[in-house]
Design a protein around this motif. Sequence first.
Motif, PDB file in Angstrom:
ATOM      1  N   SER A 161      10.094   2.740   9.983  1.00  0.00           N
ATOM      2  CA  SER A 161       9.576   4.134   9.519  1.00  0.00           C
ATOM      3  C   SER A 161       9.880   3.823   7.694  1.00  0.00           C
ATOM      4  N   PRO A 162       9.154   2.819   7.223  1.00  0.00           N
ATOM      5  CA  PRO A 162       9.586   2.831   5.726  1.00  0.00           C
ATOM      6  C   PRO A 162       9.170   4.017   5.259  1.00  0.00           C
ATOM      7  N   PRO A 163       9.971   4.632   4.084  1.00  0.00           N
ATOM      8  CA  PRO A 163       9.325   5.679   3.396  1.00  0.00           C
ATOM      9  C   PRO A 163       8.478   5.256   2.060  1.00  0.00           C
ATOM     10  N   ALA A 164       7.435   6.166   1.694  1.00  0.00           N
ATOM     11  CA  ALA A 164       6.604   5.930   0.454  1.00  0.00           C
ATOM     12  C   ALA A 164       7.494   6.314  -0.530  1.00  0.00           C
ATOM     13  N   MET A 194       3.231   8.361  -4.531  1.00  0.00           N
ATOM     14  CA  MET A 194       2.766   9.568  -3.854  1.00  0.00           C
ATOM     15  C   MET A 194       2.199  10.468  -5.194  1.00  0.00           C
ATOM     16  N   ALA A 195       3.260  10.437  -6.237  1.00  0.00           N
ATOM     17  CA  ALA A 195       2.789  11.127  -7.475  1.00  0.00           C
ATOM     18  C   ALA A 195       1.516  10.670  -8.034  1.00  0.00           C
ATOM     19  N   ASP A 216       0.777  -1.225  -0.134  1.00  0.00           N
ATOM     20  CA  ASP A 216       0.088  -0.033  -0.066  1.00  0.00           C
ATOM     21  C   ASP A 216       0.994   1.191  -0.127  1.00  0.00           C
ATOM     22  N   LEU A 217       2.067   1.168   0.895  1.00  0.00           N
ATOM     23  CA  LEU A 217       2.783   2.309   0.646  1.00  0.00           C
ATOM     24  C   LEU A 217       3.640   2.718  -0.414  1.00  0.00           C
ATOM     25  N   MET A 223      -3.305   9.619   3.509  1.00  0.00           N
ATOM     26  CA  MET A 223      -2.553  10.398   4.530  1.00  0.00           C
ATOM     27  C   MET A 223      -1.647   9.718   5.292  1.00  0.00           C
ATOM     28  N   TYR A 224      -0.255   9.459   5.433  1.00  0.00           N
ATOM     29  CA  TYR A 224       0.534   8.416   6.290  1.00  0.00           C
ATOM     30  C   TYR A 224       0.711   9.432   7.563  1.00  0.00           C
ATOM     31  N   THR A 225       0.548   8.875   8.697  1.00  0.00           N
ATOM     32  CA  THR A 225       0.970   9.523   9.892  1.00  0.00           C
ATOM     33  C   THR A 225       1.905   8.518  10.660  1.00  0.00           C
TER      34      THR A 225
END
Length: 525
Positions: free
Chosen positions: A481-484, A489-490, A420-421, A503-505
């Motif tokens: 905390s893996p990055p997207a 995101m684009a 998903d991320l 919205m990732y928190t």
Amino acid sequence: MGRLQTLREFSLLRWLRDGRQSRRLILLIVFIALLLDNMLLTVVVPIIPSYLYSADHDHSSVKNQTASPEHSTVTSNNFHTIYSYYDSSTMMTGNASEQTTARPESFPIPTTQAPVSSTTEPQSDCPKKDSVLLNENVKVGLLFASKATVQLITNPFIGPLTNRIGYQIPMFAGFCIMFISTIMFAFSKSYTLLFLARSFQGIGSSCSSVAGMGMLASVYTDDEERGNAMGIALGGLAMGVLVGPPFGSVMYEFVGKTAPFLILAVLALLDGALQLFVLQPSKAEPESQQGTPLFTLLRDPYILIAAGSICFANMAIAMLEPALPIWMMETMCSRKWQLGVAFVPASISYLIGTNIFGILAHKMGRWLCSLIGMLLVGVSILCVPFAKNIYGLIVPNFGVGFAIGMVDSSMMPIMGYLVDLRHVSVYGSVYAIADVAFCMGFAIGPSTGGAIARSIGFPWLMTIIGIIDILFAPLCFFLRSPPAKEEKMAILMEHNCPAKTRMYTTQDSVQHYQLEEEEESECDE
């Protein structure tokens, strides 16, 4: 009367229609499928080592018995023993001494040889550490590894297939293959047929596990709900692992080899009927989106770390399964039923671990839960060789099962979360990777574990896998905390809609997204 029957049929059809839309019923089907698959996986653990050893031992005994009459005939032709009641003397006569036996009364030959006893030395229940027993490590290890090896080869094809045709058809195919494999186990008597049955099971397991987990990930879109659902589904896996070894050992001891497999075949038929009526595999629909290619997912380092945790944690119990019963037969003189009961603490603790940490891991951080679990697996597995009897195995095996439950219940949901991320939210391929990792543990573990146990001993085998788990544990920190990915995101931002943008928190080292249904409906309009 006819109206009442019509109402009943209408109620049944409505129940089936609602069932196909019910997430809980889908969860129940996946739970049962994993339960039966892992019962078949583990029911052979106490049966196969003892069955093969008995078969080989009986075969060698028959050879010795058929060879002994020839030897006794030759001996009887050369020497005869005559006992005289007159003077209590014994004479030995034969072909070479017939001239000296012409006058036995003149030349009595007293003897001091020990009388031949008709009773033999009592046979111990503990097999000797001979070449036959040592070879069992390799044979049993290869047989156990065959299922995981075939599953490992099949998974890369099943994952993309579910993306194209949906999850229902592969799920039902897994049931059919499992049923055939169970029947083969019931009536196979040779090592070759047992090997084929175990290998064939790998294809069915690949279909059931990949399709089942992908189905859950698709119907449970919320990260927390998905973790809870997968924890329950893994509880079915744990129940199969829990019930399989003691069920197999008790049935094998008191009923026979065929009985446990026939019971499993009947249960599999009930599961197939439930799938057929509820899921209706012929009406499966493919995924609307095209999923991320399998090799692209394999290049994702975060997915590889999660898969590595699953692989090495399960490799510990995979090495225990073929080697521990043989080590118990060799050092503890364990009976047949004890070979399966020894795995009960690990199975119970795995069931507890998956149910507790399916919920708790989301709150404490799945990376931390997996890290602690990997460390606990390593420490527990190092303590197994110190056991002197079956009671000494309770604590280490309990620790192994509990720790693996922590790892599995954390990493299975995080696989879907990483897709998903960082990728397209289609889950067939990523759970094929998760199942590949699981299978690598159960393929490499028994095949290499049997050879290592034969060459350097069971204690060193446990030391090696324990150290590997401890050294791998710190890598779980990278899942904190893996990055997207920027591309993901684009794509989400192109819609220019807050509901379509996830919205990732960050909350206590756990990332999750929230989708507002009202905003989503407004954007669709």
